[in-house]
Design a protein around this motif. Structure first.
Motif, PDB file in Angstrom:
ATOM      1  N   LYS A 107       0.821  -1.221   0.000  1.00 15.67           N
ATOM      2  CA  LYS A 107       0.000   0.000   0.000  1.00 15.67           C
ATOM      3  C   LYS A 107       0.847   1.261   0.000  1.00 15.67           C
ATOM      4  O   LYS A 107       0.468   2.278  -0.567  1.00 15.67           O
ATOM      5  CB  LYS A 107      -0.899   0.022   1.241  1.00 15.67           C
ATOM      6  CG  LYS A 107      -2.083  -0.920   1.158  1.00 15.67           C
ATOM      7  CD  LYS A 107      -2.907  -0.801   2.433  1.00 15.67           C
ATOM      8  CE  LYS A 107      -4.024  -1.817   2.467  1.00 15.67           C
ATOM      9  NZ  LYS A 107      -5.011  -1.600   1.398  1.00 15.67           N
ATOM     10  N   THR A 108       1.982   1.217   0.701  1.00 14.29           N
ATOM     11  CA  THR A 108       2.789   2.437   0.845  1.00 14.29           C
ATOM     12  C   THR A 108       4.017   2.407  -0.063  1.00 14.29           C
ATOM     13  O   THR A 108       4.867   3.278   0.035  1.00 14.29           O
ATOM     14  CB  THR A 108       3.251   2.610   2.310  1.00 14.29           C
ATOM     15  OG1 THR A 108       4.005   1.437   2.693  1.00 14.29           O
ATOM     16  CG2 THR A 108       2.067   2.742   3.259  1.00 14.29           C
ATOM     17  N   ASP A 109       4.107   1.404  -0.930  1.00 15.08           N
ATOM     18  CA  ASP A 109       5.246   1.245  -1.830  1.00 15.08           C
ATOM     19  C   ASP A 109       6.571   1.318  -1.058  1.00 15.08           C
ATOM     20  O   ASP A 109       7.488   2.050  -1.404  1.00 15.08           O
ATOM     21  CB  ASP A 109       5.213   2.330  -2.923  1.00 15.08           C
ATOM     22  CG  ASP A 109       6.138   1.982  -4.086  1.00 15.08           C
ATOM     23  OD1 ASP A 109       6.430   0.794  -4.277  1.00 15.08           O
ATOM     24  OD2 ASP A 109       6.575   2.909  -4.792  1.00 15.08           O
ATOM     25  N   SER A 110       6.616   0.514   0.012  1.00 17.55           N
ATOM     26  CA  SER A 110       7.779   0.521   0.897  1.00 17.55           C
ATOM     27  C   SER A 110       8.339  -0.881   1.040  1.00 17.55           C
ATOM     28  O   SER A 110       7.613  -1.860   0.903  1.00 17.55           O
ATOM     29  CB  SER A 110       7.365   0.985   2.299  1.00 17.55           C
ATOM     30  OG  SER A 110       6.786   2.251   2.256  1.00 17.55           O
ATOM     31  N   GLY A 111       9.613  -0.967   1.381  1.00 15.62           N
ATOM     32  CA  GLY A 111      10.217  -2.268   1.638  1.00 15.62           C
ATOM     33  C   GLY A 111       9.849  -2.782   3.013  1.00 15.62           C
ATOM     34  O   GLY A 111       9.424  -2.026   3.892  1.00 15.62           O
ATOM     35  N   VAL A 112       9.992  -4.099   3.195  1.00 15.58           N
ATOM     36  CA  VAL A 112       9.668  -4.706   4.487  1.00 15.58           C
ATOM     37  C   VAL A 112      10.766  -5.693   4.875  1.00 15.58           C
ATOM     38  O   VAL A 112      11.289  -6.421   4.041  1.00 15.58           O
ATOM     39  CB  VAL A 112       8.278  -5.398   4.434  1.00 15.58           C
ATOM     40  CG1 VAL A 112       8.226  -6.491   3.377  1.00 15.58           C
ATOM     41  CG2 VAL A 112       7.887  -5.966   5.794  1.00 15.58           C
ATOM     42  N   ILE A 113      11.126  -5.656   6.149  1.00 18.20           N
ATOM     43  CA  ILE A 113      12.080  -6.634   6.679  1.00 18.20           C
ATOM     44  C   ILE A 113      11.326  -7.456   7.716  1.00 18.20           C
ATOM     45  O   ILE A 113      10.672  -6.893   8.602  1.00 18.20           O
ATOM     46  CB  ILE A 113      13.276  -5.945   7.384  1.00 18.20           C
ATOM     47  CG1 ILE A 113      13.995  -4.959   6.453  1.00 18.20           C
ATOM     48  CG2 ILE A 113      14.242  -6.986   7.959  1.00 18.20           C
ATOM     49  CD1 ILE A 113      14.858  -5.552   5.398  1.00 18.20           C
ATOM     50  N   THR A 114      11.404  -8.766   7.603  1.00 19.47           N
ATOM     51  CA  THR A 114      10.679  -9.603   8.559  1.00 19.47           C
ATOM     52  C   THR A 114      11.651 -10.277   9.534  1.00 19.47           C
ATOM     53  O   THR A 114      12.835 -10.437   9.232  1.00 19.47           O
ATOM     54  CB  THR A 114       9.890 -10.710   7.838  1.00 19.47           C
ATOM     55  OG1 THR A 114      10.807 -11.520   7.121  1.00 19.47           O
ATOM     56  CG2 THR A 114       8.867 -10.138   6.871  1.00 19.47           C
ATOM     57  N   ASP A 115      11.120 -10.667  10.683  1.00 22.77           N
ATOM     58  CA  ASP A 115      11.888 -11.424  11.665  1.00 22.77           C
ATOM     59  C   ASP A 115      13.184 -10.766  12.109  1.00 22.77           C
ATOM     60  O   ASP A 115      14.193 -11.434  12.300  1.00 22.77           O
ATOM     61  CB  ASP A 115      12.178 -12.841  11.139  1.00 22.77           C
ATOM     62  CG  ASP A 115      10.915 -13.676  11.111  1.00 22.77           C
ATOM     63  OD1 ASP A 115      10.360 -13.919  12.194  1.00 22.77           O
ATOM     64  OD2 ASP A 115      10.473 -14.043  10.006  1.00 22.77           O
ATOM     65  N   ALA A 116      13.136  -9.436  12.274  1.00 22.07           N
ATOM     66  CA  ALA A 116      14.313  -8.749  12.806  1.00 22.07           C
ATOM     67  C   ALA A 116      14.496  -9.158  14.267  1.00 22.07           C
ATOM     68  O   ALA A 116      13.517  -9.329  14.990  1.00 22.07           O
ATOM     69  CB  ALA A 116      14.135  -7.246  12.692  1.00 22.07           C
ATOM     70  N   VAL A 117      15.749  -9.333  14.683  1.00 24.93           N
ATOM     71  CA  VAL A 117      16.008  -9.591  16.106  1.00 24.93           C
ATOM     72  C   VAL A 117      16.627  -8.356  16.752  1.00 24.93           C
ATOM     73  O   VAL A 117      16.934  -8.346  17.939  1.00 24.93           O
ATOM     74  CB  VAL A 117      16.885 -10.852  16.326  1.00 24.93           C
ATOM     75  CG1 VAL A 117      16.112 -12.108  15.957  1.00 24.93           C
ATOM     76  CG2 VAL A 117      18.185 -10.780  15.525  1.00 24.93           C
ATOM     77  N   GLY A 118      16.802  -7.303  15.964  1.00 22.79           N
ATOM     78  CA  GLY A 118      17.281  -6.024  16.471  1.00 22.79           C
ATOM     79  C   GLY A 118      17.160  -4.994  15.365  1.00 22.79           C
ATOM     80  O   GLY A 118      17.090  -5.351  14.195  1.00 22.79           O
ATOM     81  N   ASP A 126      18.761  -6.503  12.177  1.00 22.01           N
ATOM     82  CA  ASP A 126      19.506  -7.752  12.297  1.00 22.01           C
ATOM     83  C   ASP A 126      18.546  -8.898  12.072  1.00 22.01           C
ATOM     84  O   ASP A 126      17.475  -8.941  12.675  1.00 22.01           O
ATOM     85  CB  ASP A 126      20.094  -7.898  13.706  1.00 22.01           C
ATOM     86  CG  ASP A 126      21.100  -6.805  14.002  1.00 22.01           C
ATOM     87  OD1 ASP A 126      22.082  -6.708  13.261  1.00 22.01           O
ATOM     88  OD2 ASP A 126      20.879  -6.045  14.969  1.00 22.01           O
ATOM     89  N   GLN A 127      18.932  -9.832  11.203  1.00 26.20           N
ATOM     90  CA  GLN A 127      18.127 -11.045  11.004  1.00 26.20           C
ATOM     91  C   GLN A 127      19.032 -12.244  11.269  1.00 26.20           C
ATOM     92  O   GLN A 127      20.219 -12.218  10.937  1.00 26.20           O
ATOM     93  CB  GLN A 127      17.605 -11.139   9.563  1.00 26.20           C
ATOM     94  CG  GLN A 127      16.510 -10.160   9.186  1.00 26.20           C
ATOM     95  CD  GLN A 127      16.240 -10.164   7.688  1.00 26.20           C
ATOM     96  OE1 GLN A 127      17.106  -9.818   6.892  1.00 26.20           O
ATOM     97  NE2 GLN A 127      15.037 -10.558   7.292  1.00 26.20           N
ATOM     98  N   SER A 128      18.455 -13.272  11.849  1.00 30.19           N
ATOM     99  CA  SER A 128      19.186 -14.512  12.078  1.00 30.19           C
ATOM    100  C   SER A 128      18.556 -15.545  11.151  1.00 30.19           C
ATOM    101  O   SER A 128      17.406 -15.906  11.317  1.00 30.19           O
ATOM    102  CB  SER A 128      19.024 -14.912  13.546  1.00 30.19           C
ATOM    103  OG  SER A 128      19.418 -16.242  13.740  1.00 30.19           O
ATOM    104  N   ILE A 129      19.294 -15.980  10.114  1.00 35.27           N
ATOM    105  CA  ILE A 129      18.671 -16.810   9.077  1.00 35.27           C
ATOM    106  C   ILE A 129      19.258 -18.217   9.024  1.00 35.27           C
ATOM    107  O   ILE A 129      20.255 -18.508   9.682  1.00 35.27           O
ATOM    108  CB  ILE A 129      18.784 -16.135   7.683  1.00 35.27           C
ATOM    109  CG1 ILE A 129      20.249 -16.018   7.252  1.00 35.27           C
ATOM    110  CG2 ILE A 129      18.109 -14.769   7.689  1.00 35.27           C
ATOM    111  CD1 ILE A 129      20.423 -15.734   5.767  1.00 35.27           C
ATOM    112  N   PHE A 130      18.676 -19.052   8.206  1.00 32.85           N
ATOM    113  CA  PHE A 130      19.112 -20.438   8.009  1.00 32.85           C
ATOM    114  C   PHE A 130      19.259 -21.158   9.355  1.00 32.85           C
ATOM    115  O   PHE A 130      20.304 -21.715   9.666  1.00 32.85           O
ATOM    116  CB  PHE A 130      20.422 -20.503   7.216  1.00 32.85           C
ATOM    117  CG  PHE A 130      20.338 -19.901   5.836  1.00 32.85           C
ATOM    118  CD1 PHE A 130      19.126 -19.839   5.163  1.00 32.85           C
ATOM    119  CD2 PHE A 130      21.466 -19.393   5.214  1.00 32.85           C
ATOM    120  CE1 PHE A 130      19.033 -19.279   3.886  1.00 32.85           C
ATOM    121  CE2 PHE A 130      21.387 -18.821   3.943  1.00 32.85           C
ATOM    122  CZ  PHE A 130      20.168 -18.769   3.284  1.00 32.85           C
TER     123      PHE A 130
END
Ligand SMILES: Cc1cc2nc3c(=O)[nH]c(=O)nc-3n(C[C@H](O)[C@H](O)[C@H](O)COP(=O)(O)OP(=O)(O)OC[C@H]3O[C@@H](n4cnc5c(N)ncnc54)[C@H](O)[C@@H]3O)c2cc1C
Ligand SMILES: Cc1cc2nc3c(=O)[nH]c(=O)nc-3n(C[C@H](O)[C@H](O)[C@H](O)COP(=O)(O)OP(=O)(O)OC[C@H]3O[C@@H](n4cnc5c(N)ncnc54)[C@H](O)[C@@H]3O)c2cc1C
Lengths: 317, 259
Positions: A107-118, A126-130
């Motif tokens: 809706k806002t034409d913005s990026g999104v980061i999911t599951d940030a831990v900080g 900060d994301q902790s992946i894999f």
């Protein structure tokens, strides 16, 4: 200071702990404004949000917002983003929180980061992946940064804010009303805290052996005020309901303390709990891979060790 | 009913997964590609709905050439045909661009029902179904552990923290499924043989009128700034239970102020 919108998670009128964490985090990045969506707003909720630093509280208390799946909350946030151009939007990285973030991003034409831990200066997340194997720092490069932050990422610290209330009226679009909630079914989970929010989680796996035996896991959990989790082996066997599954295809938890009993520590299980601050393991097989990530481990029969641990905790209270 | 199932190829979780040092995207060559596990549940649900109501099941995958293995697996389970969106321009797409590319393709191929997994095992953003609903203006019926269709009416059970919500809408709609919704079938030998002859349409971005400006790494709405292998956890203390294991564990918890 720049305004940061924090979407409030609430149940039965109570502000959830993750919201206090997000307000604490938002204070380090700018000036938090809490966004209350749906009915249940009270003076107590207002006081709680102000106590943790909300400078403003936007209140959209229409029943309609919770009568339809996700879209109304995204519309509400999109309206606030366009009206007040905040520096960022923070939501809890629960399944629904991430969905709200996703729709809001479009809706806002913005990026999104999911599951940030900080989240730090410049809204670098900060994301902790894999399954916890790789740490990533990432950021939104277009629009208003939208970040879904995992519960238990920040310790909530009170620091009063003005808590200035602003009522928000929102006329929902037809498409936001397309999926209608016709019934809410509450399943009994006792007085235990919610799995993803809990500071302590006690989990049982195949080693627990049966649904009835989960009573000893629950007793240990209750002695610590903890939530109960389960491995997929345990939920597949029908010993514990699926909503309590921890892991790659279950819930991701990041508590202060995670106690794994009768769980071998498959990568898919670790993917859901590896960012726990302290990990305690009880398993009879000294070779079980879960010991590799244990801060403290007991090699032994859980039917001996768990009841003794529970008794010992009760004694020390 | 025209059902489209979105299926993603992901690196096998059992192998070591990496990001590429050059452009910080997922290293798809480092690990074997498998069908994202929850997407097998999505395919199964589509097949069951088709068996009950008639219609056709189309598999839609966006991914490199190698993703055809994943498409064949879904066809072997029983899907009728597939659309493979594959173009170098798509490399490095984030969730916004992926949802845009899939939405444009869905508009082109048409659908009554789109079914996705609720989350992939590699990126795990869990946003795609909600994003598709938003982009398509279709009802969002996500996190379903039960799906029922009756004519043009569709009802799901949406899993929540407290239990579930019953949610109603009309087709066309976007559904995502959770793990315990069904038990995905294994492809039979006959199914595997038949899959080899099923039609797979390959589309480049131009074929689906996808704008190159809105996809790929350079157009992404977010970026990876840096990454590093997580430092190993410091080795902990492990004791053998000599009849006092519970007491020792309690002492540890007390030393950490948990009790
Ligand atoms: C795509 C995919 C997704 C998956 N998602 C998940 C997920 O979300 N969550 C998840 O948990 N798994 C998941 N799995 C499954 C995972 O691979 C493992 O099979 C599962 O975690 C095993 O559960 P467990 O550790 O309880 O059982 P097991 O691996 O069988 O381990 C049981 C452990 O209990 C110990 N034990 C037995 N009896 C006792 C006793 N009396 N006292 C003490 N210890 C005892 C044994 O020594 C053993 O280590 C997934 C798998 C795949 C392929
Ligand atoms: C470790 C990692 C972290 C990432 N974090 C972010 C982030 O924070 N923000 C961001 O914008 N992007 C992120 N990305 C990029 C992200 O991988 C892609 O945008 C991806 O295409 C969609 O995300 P997902 O797989 O998490 O989707 P999910 O929403 O988790 O997937 C749900 C379902 O969507 C369907 N689906 C997903 N991808 C496809 C496909 N290519 N073809 C067909 N069906 C598909 C499947 O049915 C799947 O089960 C990340 C990538 C990686 C590798």
């Amino acid at each position: 200071m720049s305004e940061i919108l924090v979407l409030v998670e609430h149940a039965d009128g109570d502000v959830k702990k993750v919201t206090l964490e997000l307000l604490t985090l938002a204070r380090s990045l700018g000036e938090p404004s809490a966004v209350w969506a749906g009915p249940g707003y009270t003076d107590a909720a207002k006081a709680r949000l102000a106590e943790y630093g909300a400078a403003k509280i936007y209140v959209a208390s229409s029943e309609e917002i919770v009568d339809h799946v996700v879209a109304p909350k995204a519309e509400l946030l999109a309206k606030l983003v366009s009206d007040s151009s905040p520096a960022a939007v923070l939501v809890a990285a629960t399944a629904e929180g991430k969905e709200i973030a996703g729709r809001l991003a479009i809706k806002t034409d913005s990026g999104v980061i999911t599951d940030a831990v900080g989240v730090s200066e410049g809204f670098v997340a900060d994301q902790s992946i894999f399954g916890g194997g790789v740490n990533v720092r990432s950021r939104v490069t277009k629009g208003t940064p939208i970040v879904a932050v995992r519960p238990n990422s920040t310790a909530p610290v009170a620091e009063p804010g003005a808590g200035a209330e602003e009522k928000v009226e929102i006329a929902l679009s037809d498409s936001a009303r397309a999926a209608k909630v016709v019934e809410r079914v509450k399943q009994e989970r006792g007085a235990r805290p919610e799995l993803t929010e809990a500071a302590i989680v006690v989990s049982g796996g195949r080693g627990v052996g049966s649904g009835e035996n989960f009573a000893i896991i629950e007793k240990l959990a209750d002695s610590l005020g903890a939530a109960v989790g389960a491995s997929r082996a345990a939920t597949d066997a029908g010993w514990y309901p699926h909503q309590f599954q921890v892991g790659q295809t279950g819930k991701t938890v990041s508590p202060q303390l995670y106690i794994a009993t009768g769980i071998s520590g498959a990568i898919q299980h670790r993917a859901g709990m590896q960012t726990s601050k302290t990990i305690v393991v009880i398993n009879k097989d000294p070779e079980a891979p879960i010991f590799e990530i244990a801060d403290f481990g007991v090699v032994g029969d859980l039917f001996q060790v768990v009841p003794q641990l529970t008794e010992e905790i009760e004694k020390r209270k | 009913m025209n059902i489209v199932v979105c299926v993603k190829q992901v690196p096998d979780t059992a192998t070591e997964r990496k990001l590429r040092s050059d452009d910080k995207t997922l290293d798809r060559d480092a690990a074997d590609g498998v069908v994202n596990e929850l997407d097998e549940y999505a395919v199964e649900e589509a097949l069951r709905l088709k068996e009950a109501h008639g219609g056709e099941v189309t598999v839609l995958t966006m991914g490199p050439a190698k993703a055809t293995e994943t498409i064949r697996k879904a066809l072997a389970m029983g899907a009728d045909k597939a659309v493979h969106l594959s173009d170098d321009a798509l490399h490095g797409s984030d969730a916004l661009s992926t949802s845009y590319a899939l939405a444009e393709t869905l508009k082109k191929i048409g659908f009554d029902l789109v079914i996705l997994g609720s989350e992939s095992t590699d990126a795990r953003t869990g946003v795609l179904a909600a994003m598709l609903a938003e982009r398509l203006g279709a009802p969002q019926l996500t996190l379903a552990n039960k799906v029922e269709v009756d004519g043009s009416a569709i009802t799901i059970q949406r899993v929540t923290d407290y239990g579930y919500d019953r949610v109603e809408a009309s087709l066309p709609a976007v559904v995502s499924v959770v793990e315990k919704i069904n038990e995905p079938r294994y492809p039979s030998f006959k199914g595997i043989m038949a899959a080899k002859k099923k039609p797979v349409e390959s589309l480049a971005i131009g074929d689906a009128e996808i704008s190159a400006e809105q996809v790929g790494l350079a157009s992404a709405w977010s970026e990876v700034v840096e990454f590093a292998a997580a430092p190993p956890r410091a080795a902990g203390t492990v004791v053998k239970d000599e009849g006092d294991g519970g007491v020792k564990a309690a002492e540890f918890l007390a030393s950490k102020k948990f009790v």
